[in-house]
Enzyme design. Structure first.
Site, short mmCIF file in Angstrom:
data_model
loop_
_atom_site.label_atom_id
_atom_site.label_comp_id
_atom_site.label_asym_id
_atom_site.label_seq_id
_atom_site.Cartn_x
_atom_site.Cartn_y
_atom_site.Cartn_z
CG HIS A 61 -0.32 7.37 1.33
ND1 HIS A 61 0.56 7.96 2.22
CD2 HIS A 61 -0.44 6.08 1.75
CE1 HIS A 61 0.96 7.07 3.12
NE2 HIS A 61 0.37 5.93 2.86
CG HIS A 63 -1.80 2.95 2.01
ND1 HIS A 63 -0.47 2.67 1.77
CD2 HIS A 63 -2.47 2.49 0.92
CE1 HIS A 63 -0.34 2.08 0.59
NE2 HIS A 63 -1.54 1.96 0.05
CG ASP A 65 -0.79 3.56 7.83
OD1 ASP A 65 -1.30 3.30 6.72
OD2 ASP A 65 0.43 3.77 7.96
CG HIS A 66 -0.66 7.71 6.18
ND1 HIS A 66 0.39 8.59 6.31
CD2 HIS A 66 -0.10 6.47 6.22
CE1 HIS A 66 1.53 7.92 6.43
NE2 HIS A 66 1.25 6.64 6.37
CG HIS A 139 3.73 4.64 -0.41
ND1 HIS A 139 4.56 3.72 0.20
CD2 HIS A 139 2.54 4.54 0.22
CE1 HIS A 139 3.89 3.11 1.17
NE2 HIS A 139 2.66 3.59 1.19
CG ASP A 210 3.92 5.52 4.60
OD1 ASP A 210 4.45 6.06 5.59
OD2 ASP A 210 2.96 4.73 4.69
#
Length: 308
Positions: A61, A63, A65-66, A139, A210
């Site tokens: 995904h 976000h 932090d990914h 998520h 996540d």
């Protein structure tokens, strides 16, 4: 055939001095795959010696932090005069965001990059004797997980039995192992099933990114050799996990048990636990009796064939 997993980033949304944001590197017989690319992933690859020969990047995904490591990784690959293509797989509807990251510095890399959209039920990539399947997760944004699943292997060849049946040592052994019947000098026909055992399962590695605990993960691969699951919170923040689309260690352990996973690796640990994951470990162990680990950045796992 080696199958190795290196945990490049195991933190939750906020990195710590010990844990980088999400990134999982998988090497399989010459193929190098990267699952998620949190900020600083290219430095982690240098620190832990994976090299930069990744050919496929699978994004769960978008976000930060990914995915925020993508611009840095692209620039590093470009500086290293990369020529071979890089394929990036992203959830449906998120190609534009990834394209923006690839071209974040308003320059075009000197090597080809393709960005493809994938959804639950798709095969994102087909390699030699394995595929990377996509499954839906739960998520708070559009997100998917990935399952690397090897093909079945041929059954074991029973040489002793073949010789008892009169099969001469040589090419006829290979024919039988490839599933072809052979005729002997006296006219007798030996069938493959007489000397070859049942097909043997390949290995599988499932990565959720996540997610809340979901049945789709259980169905992604039957009895995976390794399940890498979101384990952001301990039991003290069950409600927070549900609100934010994450799992607790206990919730992840329940999914691992239902899936029949042989190993469970909990990743995405929230920085609020200040490096103390003892509660995560204890709570997961109450539910899951397989091999449980909460890896540190740089940890490696070799995934063996069970019948090796």
């Amino acid at each position: 055939m080696p199958l190795r997993v290196t945990f490049l980033g195991t933190s939750g949304a906020v990195p710590t001095t010990e844990r980088n944001p999400s990134a999982i590197y998988v090497a399989r017989e010459g193929d190098e795959l990267l699952f998620d690319c949190g900020e600083g992933t290219q430095r982690q690859m240098m620190c832990f010696g994976t090299g930069f020969s990744v050919s496929q990047l699978f994004v769960t995904h978008t976000h930060g932090d990914h995915v925020l490591g993508i611009p840095g990784l692209i620039q590093t690959l470009d500086f290293n005069e990369r020529e071979k293509p890089l394929a990036i797989h992203v959830p449906s509807g998120r190609r534009r965001e990834i394209r923006s990251l690839v071209h974040a510095l308003d320059t075009d890399p000197d090597f080809p990059i393709t960005i493809s959209a994938v959804g639950g039920g798709d095969v994102a990539y087909r390699g030699d004797d394995y595929e990377v399947r996509v499954f839906d997760v739960d998520h708070d944004t559009r997100a998917v997980g990935y399952a690397l699943v090897e093909d079945e292997r041929k059954g074991r060849f029973d040489r002793e039995r073949a010789e008892e049946l009169g099969v001469p040592v040589g090419p006829k052994f290979s024919q039988l192992h490839e599933g072809e019947p052979v005729e002997l000098e006296d006219g007798t026909v030996v069938q493959p099933e007489q000397v070859v055992g049942d097909p043997r399962p390949g290995r599988s590695v499932v990565y959720t990114g996540d997610t809340r605990p979901t049945v789709a993960t259980v169905e992604a691969a039957a009895e995976p050799d390794l399940l890498i699951h979101d384990g952001t919170f301990a039991d003290d923040r069950v409600e927070r996990a549900s609100e934010t689309g994450h799992s607790t260690a206990r919730g992840a352990a329940r999914i691992a048990t239902e899936a029949g996973a042989k190993r469970l690796a909990l990743v995405g640990t929230s920085s609020r636990y200040a490096g103390d994951v003892s509660d995560h470990h204890a709570q997961a162990q109450e539910v899951f009796d397989g091999d449980l680990l909460i890896p540190d950045d740089g940890d490696e796992l070799e995934i063996p064939h069970l019948d090796a």
